[in-house]
Design an enzyme around this catalytic site. Structure first.
Site, PDB file in Angstrom:
ATOM      1  N   TYR A 216     -13.791   8.105 -12.573  1.00 44.69           N
ATOM      2  CA  TYR A 216     -13.492   6.951 -11.712  1.00 44.69           C
ATOM      3  C   TYR A 216     -13.931   5.657 -12.391  1.00 44.69           C
ATOM      4  CZ  TYR A 216     -14.435   3.386  -8.146  1.00 44.69           C
ATOM      5  OH  TYR A 216     -14.505   2.197  -7.459  1.00 44.69           O
TER       6      TYR A 216
ATOM      7  N   ASN B 293     -30.876   7.879  -1.752  1.00 37.45           N
ATOM      8  CA  ASN B 293     -29.956   8.578  -0.833  1.00 37.45           C
ATOM      9  C   ASN B 293     -30.691   9.267   0.305  1.00 37.45           C
ATOM     10  OD1 ASN B 293     -27.779   7.796  -2.348  1.00 37.45           O
ATOM     11  ND2 ASN B 293     -27.606   9.722  -3.480  1.00 37.45           N
TER      12      ASN B 293
ATOM     13  N   LYS C 205     -11.790   2.389 -13.792  1.00 33.81           N
ATOM     14  CA  LYS C 205     -11.981   1.010 -13.316  1.00 33.81           C
ATOM     15  C   LYS C 205     -12.352   0.098 -14.492  1.00 33.81           C
ATOM     16  CE  LYS C 205     -11.881  -0.418  -9.621  1.00 33.81           C
ATOM     17  NZ  LYS C 205     -10.759  -0.940  -8.766  1.00 33.81           N
TER      18      LYS C 205
ATOM     19  N   THR D  73     -15.916  -2.563  -9.525  1.00 29.12           N
ATOM     20  CA  THR D  73     -17.121  -1.890  -9.050  1.00 29.12           C
ATOM     21  C   THR D  73     -18.287  -2.076 -10.013  1.00 29.12           C
ATOM     22  OG1 THR D  73     -18.000   0.328  -8.660  1.00 29.12           O
ATOM     23  CG2 THR D  73     -16.179   0.190 -10.173  1.00 29.12           C
ATOM     24  N   ASP D  74     -19.499  -1.932  -9.477  1.00 28.55           N
ATOM     25  CA  ASP D  74     -20.686  -1.979 -10.349  1.00 28.55           C
ATOM     26  C   ASP D  74     -20.786  -0.727 -11.227  1.00 28.55           C
ATOM     27  OD1 ASP D  74     -21.361  -0.132  -8.366  1.00 28.55           O
ATOM     28  OD2 ASP D  74     -23.244  -1.096  -7.791  1.00 28.55           O
ATOM     29  N   GLU D  75     -20.010   0.323 -10.893  1.00 33.38           N
ATOM     30  CA  GLU D  75     -20.158   1.585 -11.634  1.00 33.38           C
ATOM     31  C   GLU D  75     -19.715   1.466 -13.093  1.00 33.38           C
ATOM     32  OE1 GLU D  75     -19.051   5.151  -9.647  1.00 33.38           O
ATOM     33  OE2 GLU D  75     -19.742   4.426  -7.705  1.00 33.38           O
TER      34      GLU D  75
ATOM     35  N   ASP E 209       0.836  -1.203   0.000  1.00 34.42           N
ATOM     36  CA  ASP E 209       0.000   0.000   0.000  1.00 34.42           C
ATOM     37  C   ASP E 209       0.870   1.252   0.000  1.00 34.42           C
ATOM     38  OD1 ASP E 209      -1.829   2.159   0.987  1.00 34.42           O
ATOM     39  OD2 ASP E 209      -3.243   0.490   1.108  1.00 34.42           O
TER      40      ASP E 209
ATOM     41  N   LEU F 270      -6.784  -4.476  -4.689  1.00 36.41           N
ATOM     42  CA  LEU F 270      -7.798  -3.487  -4.307  1.00 36.41           C
ATOM     43  C   LEU F 270      -7.296  -2.054  -4.426  1.00 36.41           C
ATOM     44  CD1 LEU F 270      -8.062  -5.896  -1.695  1.00 36.41           C
ATOM     45  CD2 LEU F 270     -10.267  -4.763  -1.798  1.00 36.41           C
ATOM     46  N   ALA F 271      -5.972  -1.852  -4.504  1.00 35.35           N
ATOM     47  CA  ALA F 271      -5.450  -0.476  -4.488  1.00 35.35           C
ATOM     48  C   ALA F 271      -6.056   0.325  -5.630  1.00 35.35           C
ATOM     49  CB  ALA F 271      -3.926  -0.496  -4.621  1.00 35.35           C
TER      50      ALA F 271
HETATM   51  P1  NAD Z   1     -10.006   3.268  -0.282  1.00 33.76           P
HETATM   52  O1  NAD Z   1      -9.904   4.561  -1.007  1.00 33.76           O
HETATM   53  O2  NAD Z   1     -10.577   3.250   1.093  1.00 33.76           O
HETATM   54  O3  NAD Z   1      -8.564   2.580  -0.190  1.00 33.76           O
HETATM   55  C1  NAD Z   1      -7.687   2.529  -1.267  1.00 33.76           C
HETATM   56  C2  NAD Z   1      -6.351   2.028  -0.756  1.00 33.76           C
HETATM   57  O4  NAD Z   1      -5.449   1.918  -1.895  1.00 33.76           O
HETATM   58  C3  NAD Z   1      -5.669   2.949   0.245  1.00 33.76           C
HETATM   59  O5  NAD Z   1      -5.114   2.209   1.310  1.00 33.76           O
HETATM   60  C4  NAD Z   1      -4.566   3.626  -0.563  1.00 33.76           C
HETATM   61  O6  NAD Z   1      -3.454   4.032   0.218  1.00 33.76           O
HETATM   62  C5  NAD Z   1      -4.204   2.532  -1.555  1.00 33.76           C
HETATM   63  N1  NAD Z   1      -3.613   3.069  -2.796  1.00 33.76           N
HETATM   64  C6  NAD Z   1      -4.112   4.063  -3.573  1.00 33.76           C
HETATM   65  N2  NAD Z   1      -3.277   4.296  -4.618  1.00 33.76           N
HETATM   66  C7  NAD Z   1      -2.254   3.415  -4.486  1.00 33.76           C
HETATM   67  C8  NAD Z   1      -1.095   3.152  -5.256  1.00 33.76           C
HETATM   68  N3  NAD Z   1      -0.809   3.862  -6.361  1.00 33.76           N
HETATM   69  N4  NAD Z   1      -0.266   2.169  -4.862  1.00 33.76           N
HETATM   70  C9  NAD Z   1      -0.527   1.432  -3.730  1.00 33.76           C
HETATM   71  N5  NAD Z   1      -1.599   1.667  -2.959  1.00 33.76           N
HETATM   72  C10 NAD Z   1      -2.459   2.639  -3.330  1.00 33.76           C
HETATM   73  O7  NAD Z   1     -10.815   2.299  -1.262  1.00 33.76           O
HETATM   74  P2  NAD Z   1     -11.954   1.230  -0.945  1.00 33.76           P
HETATM   75  O8  NAD Z   1     -13.252   1.933  -0.843  1.00 33.76           O
HETATM   76  O9  NAD Z   1     -11.493   0.348   0.134  1.00 33.76           O
HETATM   77  O10 NAD Z   1     -11.951   0.428  -2.326  1.00 33.76           O
HETATM   78  C11 NAD Z   1     -11.014  -0.632  -2.532  1.00 33.76           C
HETATM   79  C12 NAD Z   1     -11.239  -1.220  -3.919  1.00 33.76           C
HETATM   80  O11 NAD Z   1     -12.574  -1.715  -4.025  1.00 33.76           O
HETATM   81  C13 NAD Z   1     -11.058  -0.215  -5.058  1.00 33.76           C
HETATM   82  O12 NAD Z   1     -10.441  -0.886  -6.122  1.00 33.76           O
HETATM   83  C14 NAD Z   1     -12.488   0.179  -5.417  1.00 33.76           C
HETATM   84  O13 NAD Z   1     -12.566   0.545  -6.776  1.00 33.76           O
HETATM   85  C15 NAD Z   1     -13.228  -1.124  -5.149  1.00 33.76           C
HETATM   86  N6  NAD Z   1     -14.640  -0.981  -4.768  1.00 33.76           N
HETATM   87  C16 NAD Z   1     -15.010  -0.144  -3.750  1.00 33.76           C
HETATM   88  C17 NAD Z   1     -16.358  -0.094  -3.375  1.00 33.76           C
HETATM   89  C18 NAD Z   1     -16.817   0.778  -2.234  1.00 33.76           C
HETATM   90  O14 NAD Z   1     -18.025   0.915  -2.010  1.00 33.76           O
HETATM   91  N7  NAD Z   1     -15.937   1.399  -1.473  1.00 33.76           N
HETATM   92  C19 NAD Z   1     -17.316  -0.854  -4.054  1.00 33.76           C
HETATM   93  C20 NAD Z   1     -16.889  -1.681  -5.110  1.00 33.76           C
HETATM   94  C21 NAD Z   1     -15.553  -1.745  -5.441  1.00 33.76           C
HETATM   95  O1  DAU Z   2     -21.012   1.480  -6.408  1.00 28.73           O
HETATM   96  C1  DAU Z   2     -19.735   1.202  -5.926  1.00 28.73           C
HETATM   97  C2  DAU Z   2     -18.998   2.484  -5.650  1.00 28.73           C
HETATM   98  O2  DAU Z   2     -19.575   3.043  -4.473  1.00 28.73           O
HETATM   99  C3  DAU Z   2     -17.500   2.292  -5.458  1.00 28.73           C
HETATM  100  O3  DAU Z   2     -16.943   1.791  -6.645  1.00 28.73           O
HETATM  101  C4  DAU Z   2     -16.824   3.610  -5.070  1.00 28.73           C
HETATM  102  O4  DAU Z   2     -15.447   3.400  -4.816  1.00 28.73           O
HETATM  103  C5  DAU Z   2     -17.501   4.132  -3.822  1.00 28.73           C
HETATM  104  O5  DAU Z   2     -16.958   5.387  -3.458  1.00 28.73           O
HETATM  105  C6  DAU Z   2     -19.021   4.268  -4.040  1.00 28.73           C
HETATM  106  O6  DAU Z   2     -19.308   5.311  -4.994  1.00 28.73           O
HETATM  107  P1  DAU Z   2     -20.520   6.342  -4.784  1.00 28.73           P
HETATM  108  O7  DAU Z   2     -20.253   7.568  -5.564  1.00 28.73           O
HETATM  109  O8  DAU Z   2     -21.831   5.654  -4.979  1.00 28.73           O
HETATM  110  O9  DAU Z   2     -20.361   6.610  -3.194  1.00 28.73           O
HETATM  111  P2  DAU Z   2     -20.468   7.951  -2.316  1.00 28.73           P
HETATM  112  O10 DAU Z   2     -20.473   7.518  -0.886  1.00 28.73           O
HETATM  113  O11 DAU Z   2     -19.508   8.989  -2.735  1.00 28.73           O
HETATM  114  O12 DAU Z   2     -21.935   8.481  -2.677  1.00 28.73           O
HETATM  115  C7  DAU Z   2     -23.106   7.679  -2.447  1.00 28.73           C
HETATM  116  C8  DAU Z   2     -24.292   8.470  -2.951  1.00 28.73           C
HETATM  117  O13 DAU Z   2     -24.493   9.609  -2.089  1.00 28.73           O
HETATM  118  C9  DAU Z   2     -24.108   9.043  -4.349  1.00 28.73           C
HETATM  119  O14 DAU Z   2     -25.342   8.998  -5.059  1.00 28.73           O
HETATM  120  C10 DAU Z   2     -23.711  10.503  -4.108  1.00 28.73           C
HETATM  121  C11 DAU Z   2     -24.412  10.843  -2.810  1.00 28.73           C
HETATM  122  N1  DAU Z   2     -23.706  11.818  -1.951  1.00 28.73           N
HETATM  123  C12 DAU Z   2     -22.423  11.548  -1.607  1.00 28.73           C
HETATM  124  C13 DAU Z   2     -21.708  12.429  -0.817  1.00 28.73           C
HETATM  125  C14 DAU Z   2     -20.262  12.142  -0.454  1.00 28.73           C
HETATM  126  C15 DAU Z   2     -24.342  12.949  -1.489  1.00 28.73           C
HETATM  127  O15 DAU Z   2     -25.544  13.178  -1.776  1.00 28.73           O
HETATM  128  N2  DAU Z   2     -23.643  13.834  -0.705  1.00 28.73           N
HETATM  129  C16 DAU Z   2     -22.341  13.619  -0.361  1.00 28.73           C
HETATM  130  O16 DAU Z   2     -21.740  14.461   0.354  1.00 28.73           O
END
Ligand code: NAD
Ligand code: DAU
Length: 366
Positions: free
Chosen positions: A171, A270, A175, A136-138, A36, A84-85
């Site tokens: 983003y 939301n 991905k 991600t589903d996005e 990381d 996951l990074a």
């Molecule tokens: P996060 O932002 O919390 O963590 C990302 C981690 O990656 C951090 O520890 C960061 O230091 C590390 N990182 C970033 N750039 C790096 C680099 N260049 N080299 C090495 N390490 C690096 O992310 P998260 O929410 O835990 O998501 C993890 C993975 O899951 C991502 O690939 C994201 O696309 C995917 N994902 C997230 C969600 C969600 O809801 N959070 C949903 C579906 C998929």
């Molecule tokens: O669907 C999977 C994705 O979910 C992951 O791939 C991403 O890494 C993760 O960040 C997340 O993306 P979203 O954009 O859906 O998550 P976020 O929490 O940023 O926002 C959730 C919803 O809430 C979105 O419709 C935007 C809205 N939102 C978010 C923030 C931060 C607000 O209305 N106000 C806010 O301040």
């Protein structure tokens, strides 16, 4: 249990820390290497409870640094990669898309190339190896809200593994590109890969820029709750430990070259999430019901804001028997309780203080 050496990238982040903890605790015979860069989103405090385990190693490095990736793979004889990074926040990608292309696309390509170089150099080649890419589903774009009665599920369509890619944000474009590179390495070089596409995760250790932890923190501090647009966008929420459990299952039993969708069949608008968060947080803080409702502030919509995500995860259920274990109400209560019980975790992050923890733990060692 067979010994394995598994590189988990992004293990200091939100989902990564749950995956690292699960693997370190469940598989004492495995060597778990957390690779990381510790960007703003990486936090070693997330792993305090496992950092001294004999089967855990931390490598502070960037996935774009080919030399260090190559060295780490060889030094630890890595046979499995769970990647996951990433840069993970949509709003940041709108402001700085290049950072997303760099880490998510070039970083993934660097990992693939170095894994290929290393594994092809071994006498047994790819046998027993796996490159598991977390996505991600996005990448599938956005779905319509087409239920006339307005109830969940909010539309008749769901993302399946066959849904064509149609990313909208920088983003999700980054991905999607990384997913394509992973599959290309299978189709071109025969690398054993798996890709999973998951819906929105929530739970402990999520960086407080994302909706749920940001809003819990703001309710606690009596700050405004900035809802984009009218709050009508729909997301499908999954408790992070259910995602980590799915990753464990798929890493061990998933079919190579297969894609699995992971989701909770748990769609929420939301604004309904925000009201549920207010209800639970106010109750746990001892505030009167409805106390924090006036904090809701509707602000300008996110650019290109996807209307609805909804995942069909039946393949994962049918092939591997996975289902979410937690009801949303239960998961939300657990989550709010965790943030309220660990206020210093969010507060230290917002003050940047946790970076000193790394220096105290590891000195200047990279
Ligand atoms: P996060 O932002 O919390 O963590 C990302 C981690 O990656 C951090 O520890 C960061 O230091 C590390 N990182 C970033 N750039 C790096 C680099 N260049 N080299 C090495 N390490 C690096 O992310 P998260 O929410 O835990 O998501 C993890 C993975 O899951 C991502 O690939 C994201 O696309 C995917 N994902 C997230 C969600 C969600 O809801 N959070 C949903 C579906 C998929
Ligand atoms: O669907 C999977 C994705 O979910 C992951 O791939 C991403 O890494 C993760 O960040 C997340 O993306 P979203 O954009 O859906 O998550 P976020 O929490 O940023 O926002 C959730 C919803 O809430 C979105 O419709 C935007 C809205 N939102 C978010 C923030 C931060 C607000 O209305 N106000 C806010 O301040």
């Amino acid at each position: 249990m067979a010994e394995r050496s598994i590189l988990i990238t992004g293990g200091a982040g939100f989902i990564g820390s749950h995956v690292v903890r699960r693997f370190v605790n469940r598989y004492p015979g495995y060597n778990i290497i957390n690779f990381d860069k510790l960007t703003y989103a990486g936090n070693l405090e997330n792993l305090r409870d496992v950092e001294k385990a004999p089967n855990y190693r931390f490598v502070h490095a960037d996935i774009c640094d080919a030399e260090t990736v190559a060295h780490t793979l060889r030094e630890h004889k890595v046979d499995g990669i769970i990647h996951l990074a990433a840069e993970s926040h949509v709003d940041r990608s709108i402001r700085d898309p290049f950072a997303f292309a760099r880490t998510n696309v070039l970083g993934t390509l660097t990992l693939l190339q170095e894994a290929r170089n290393y594994w092809e150099s071994l006498p047994e080649g790819y046998e027993g190896k796996l490159f598991y890419h977390i996505s991600t589903d996005e990448v599938y774009g956005a779905l319509q809200l087409d239920r006339p009665d307005g109830g969940a599920p909010y539309g008749s369509e769901f993302f399946t593994e066959e849904t064509p890619y149609a990313p909208h944000s920088p983003y999700s474009a980054s991905k999607a590109s990384s997913d394509h590179f992973v599959r290309a390495f299978h189709d071109t070089y025969g690398m054993p890969v798996i890709v999973t596409n998951c819906s929105n995760n929530y739970g402990p250790y999520q960086f407080p820029e994302k909706l749920i932890p940001l809003f819990i923190s703001n309710i606690r501090h009596g700050k405004k709750l900035p809802v984009y647009g009218e709050g009508l966008n729909v997301r499908d929420w999954l408790y992070v430990e259910d995602h980590a459990r799915a990753i464990d299952l798929i890493f061990h039993r998933g079919r190579v070259a297969r894609t699995y969708n992971i989701g909770g069949f748990n769609e929420w608008k939301n604004i309904d999430i925000v009201k549920a968060l207010i209800r639970v947080t106010d109750r746990l803080l001892g505030n009167p019901e409805g106390h924090s409702l006036p904090l809701i502030t509707y602000i300008e919509d996110r650019k290109g804001h996807d209307l609805r995500y909804a995942i069909d995860s039946s393949r994962l259920k049918e092939e591997l028997g996975w289902e979410p274990s937690l009801q949303f109400e239960e998961g939300l209560e657990k989550t709010v309780r965790w943030y309220l019980d660990n206020p210093e975790w969010s507060d230290r992050i917002t003050s940047g203080e946790y970076r000193d923890y790394y220096r105290r733990m590891y000195g200047d060692r990279e």
